[in-house]
Design a protein around this motif. Structure first.
Motif, short mmCIF file in Angstrom:
data_model
loop_
_atom_site.label_atom_id
_atom_site.label_comp_id
_atom_site.label_asym_id
_atom_site.label_seq_id
_atom_site.Cartn_x
_atom_site.Cartn_y
_atom_site.Cartn_z
N GLU A 110 -43.01 -7.07 -47.96
CA GLU A 110 -42.77 -5.87 -48.57
C GLU A 110 -43.65 -4.79 -47.72
O GLU A 110 -43.32 -3.61 -47.49
CB GLU A 110 -43.83 -5.57 -49.93
CG GLU A 110 -42.79 -6.38 -51.20
CD GLU A 110 -43.74 -6.44 -52.38
OE1 GLU A 110 -42.97 -6.37 -53.39
OE2 GLU A 110 -45.03 -6.68 -52.18
N LEU A 111 -44.64 -5.33 -46.70
CA LEU A 111 -45.23 -4.18 -45.91
C LEU A 111 -44.42 -4.37 -44.64
O LEU A 111 -44.71 -3.29 -43.81
CB LEU A 111 -46.63 -4.88 -45.39
CG LEU A 111 -47.76 -4.87 -46.37
CD1 LEU A 111 -49.05 -5.43 -46.00
CD2 LEU A 111 -47.98 -3.20 -46.70
N ASN A 112 -43.56 -5.32 -44.49
CA ASN A 112 -42.74 -5.23 -43.15
C ASN A 112 -43.30 -5.48 -42.05
O ASN A 112 -42.95 -4.94 -41.07
CB ASN A 112 -41.56 -3.74 -43.16
CG ASN A 112 -40.50 -3.96 -42.34
OD1 ASN A 112 -39.89 -4.97 -42.45
ND2 ASN A 112 -39.99 -2.91 -41.75
N VAL A 113 -44.31 -6.10 -41.94
CA VAL A 113 -44.99 -6.63 -40.85
C VAL A 113 -44.18 -7.65 -40.15
O VAL A 113 -43.48 -8.36 -40.71
CB VAL A 113 -46.51 -6.91 -40.96
CG1 VAL A 113 -47.34 -5.69 -41.37
CG2 VAL A 113 -46.80 -8.18 -42.06
N PRO A 114 -44.48 -8.04 -38.74
CA PRO A 114 -43.71 -9.20 -38.21
C PRO A 114 -43.98 -10.35 -38.96
O PRO A 114 -45.18 -10.76 -39.20
CB PRO A 114 -44.34 -8.84 -36.68
CG PRO A 114 -44.62 -7.58 -36.45
CD PRO A 114 -45.41 -7.14 -37.96
N ASP A 115 -42.86 -11.04 -38.86
CA ASP A 115 -43.05 -12.52 -39.70
C ASP A 115 -44.08 -13.45 -39.09
O ASP A 115 -44.43 -14.03 -39.67
CB ASP A 115 -41.50 -12.91 -39.92
CG ASP A 115 -41.86 -14.08 -41.07
OD1 ASP A 115 -41.85 -13.80 -42.10
OD2 ASP A 115 -40.87 -15.22 -40.62
N GLN A 116 -44.21 -13.41 -37.78
CA GLN A 116 -45.19 -14.41 -36.95
C GLN A 116 -46.50 -14.01 -37.15
O GLN A 116 -47.30 -14.99 -37.15
CB GLN A 116 -44.81 -14.26 -35.46
CG GLN A 116 -45.27 -12.99 -34.98
CD GLN A 116 -44.05 -11.86 -34.81
OE1 GLN A 116 -43.18 -11.83 -35.69
NE2 GLN A 116 -44.17 -11.35 -33.94
N LYS A 312 -43.69 -13.13 -25.35
CA LYS A 312 -42.78 -12.66 -26.71
C LYS A 312 -42.10 -13.77 -27.20
O LYS A 312 -42.06 -14.07 -28.40
CB LYS A 312 -41.77 -11.71 -25.89
CG LYS A 312 -40.91 -10.89 -26.79
CD LYS A 312 -40.01 -9.76 -26.30
CE LYS A 312 -39.39 -9.05 -27.34
NZ LYS A 312 -38.60 -8.03 -26.52
N ALA A 313 -41.99 -14.82 -26.41
CA ALA A 313 -41.34 -16.18 -26.87
C ALA A 313 -42.09 -16.84 -27.74
O ALA A 313 -41.73 -17.59 -28.57
CB ALA A 313 -40.71 -17.15 -25.72
N LEU A 314 -43.40 -16.62 -27.55
CA LEU A 314 -44.35 -17.17 -28.55
C LEU A 314 -44.80 -16.45 -29.76
O LEU A 314 -45.68 -16.90 -30.58
CB LEU A 314 -45.92 -17.50 -27.64
CG LEU A 314 -45.58 -18.26 -26.41
CD1 LEU A 314 -47.07 -18.45 -25.73
CD2 LEU A 314 -45.11 -19.85 -26.60
N GLY A 315 -44.18 -15.33 -29.86
CA GLY A 315 -44.26 -14.47 -31.25
C GLY A 315 -45.41 -13.30 -30.80
O GLY A 315 -45.80 -12.46 -31.77
N MET A 316 -45.88 -13.14 -29.51
CA MET A 316 -46.50 -11.82 -29.29
C MET A 316 -45.66 -10.94 -29.21
O MET A 316 -44.71 -10.77 -28.85
CB MET A 316 -47.41 -12.27 -27.94
CG MET A 316 -48.33 -13.70 -27.77
SD MET A 316 -49.56 -13.51 -26.55
CE MET A 316 -49.65 -15.24 -26.12
#
Length: 364
Positions: A110-116, A312-316
């Motif tokens: 609901e907060l729409n923060v990144p899933d990672q 980025k590929a690690l979710g950063m």
């Protein structure tokens, strides 16, 4: 008879504001979508301020406020309206600020923060920091992380807060919420006690002094998952702030402890939307890797930005990339993106000509 201040609380809620500001010698004002606006023309007198403030303040806290000039507490108007309350004395007299605390804890979706970010909630030990300036939604994001754990895992979670903001009912997890100074004298005392209370996870409302930060690092090293907050804008400043709290002769040891215990940093900013009223959160995300640990041990935090960009590929996620994404989507204006960015040169060309000229003149 309900307290007079409820009239202002109702106005705040009706207008969709986040904060109510009442100050002696000033008209009442609220913050809406980041801007502070008056809600009446009358200037508040000392007598009116006392009438508004005293009835909702616990008597002992009122005595402390009159003596020391500060008081913090949570106030519940009704089952759907809670407020984080701060009383203070200022040049013109009494002043108070109230922030709405949503009674419904929003989920990470609901907060729409990144899933990672969920990965940080799934860890079993270490230090996780959620950072950002005052009013950036740190508490809301942390509450969503705790709720995610509470919904999906069987843990004992202790929160140490001043005051307690979001009230968590125990779901799969057992949640113990302690308020400073009502239930424990300080953050450090609550954190120290948590080491003896069969704790899996501890949330420290604010890591603002050497003792609390040192205890948080120790707890993270000894097997607890520690969530904490700092008032920093990005991952590099967060690491620097943690280390700078320690005396010079202890900083090498602090770097070693932080390198070993840090699991991630989520930095958050709120940006004013241009597509519709409201604000949108943007996040920088750092996950601890061997490279990150080495950088912290070396004290070469200027290299963290490159690690985040290349990770980025690690979710950063790098803060400027998150801002760029919102700009490309037409959610924020070029001016807002420029003002919040770390590397302002990247966004300068998108400014209207007159604003770009001012930026160039300022050398930004």
């Amino acid at each position: 008879m309900e307290p007079k201040i409820h009239h202002y609380f109702h106005t705040l809620i009706e207008k969709g504001g986040s904060d109510l500001h009442l100050s002696e010698g000033q008209p009442p004002k609220i913050r809406v979508h980041g801007d502070i606006v008056p809600i009446a023309e009358n200037v508040l007198t000392h007598e009116e301020m006392v009438e508004l403030m005293q009835p909702i303040c616990p008597p002992k806290l009122w005595e402390a406020f009159e003596k020391d000039g500060d008081a913090d507490f949570a106030y519940e108007m009704d089952s759907t309206s809670r407020f984080r309350s701060n009383f203070m004395k200022q040049q013109r007299g009494y002043c108070c600020v109230f922030r709405i605390i949503p009674t419904k804890i929003l989920t990470l979706e609901e907060l729409n923060v990144p899933d990672q970010i969920k990965r940080l909630a799934e860890m079993r030990a270490g230090l996780v920091l959620v950072t950002g300036p005052t009013g950036s939604g740190k508490s809301t994001t942390l509450a969503a992380l705790i709720d995610y754990i509470n919904t999906n895992f069987t843990r004992h979670i202790i929160t140490i807060e001043e005051p307690i903001e979001f009230v968590h009912p125990s779901k799969k997890s057992l949640i113990t919420q302690r308020e400073v100074p009502t239930n424990c004298p300080s953050f450090a005392d609550g954190l120290r006690a948590s080491l003896r209370e069969d704790t899996d996870i501890v949330l420290v409302g604010e890591m603002r002094d050497l003792e609390t930060i040192s205890l948080a690092l120790t707890a993270a090293e000894t097997g607890l998952l520690v969530f904490g907050t700092l008032h920093t804008n990005n991952a590099r400043k967060t690491v620097d702030r943690i280390i700078d709290v320690f005396p010079a002769e202890q900083q090498a040891q602090a770097r070693t402890m932080l390198a070993g215990s840090l699991r991630g940093v989520v930095a958050q900013l709120l940006m004013k939307r241009c597509d519709k009223p409201g604000r949108v959160a943007v996040n920088e995300i750092l996950f601890a890797t061997p490279a990150v640990s080495a950088i912290i041990r070396e004290g070469a935090t200027q290299k963290l930005s490159d690690v985040i960009v290349s990770g980025k590929a690690l979710g950063m996620q790098f803060m400027d990339d998150a801002i760029w994404q919102k700009l490309q989507q037409g959610i924020v204006s070029p001016h807002e993106a420029y003002m919040k960015a770390i590397d302002k040169a990247r966004f300068k060309n998108f400014l209207p000509p007159e604003e770009a000229n001012i930026a160039n003149a300022g050398g930004a």
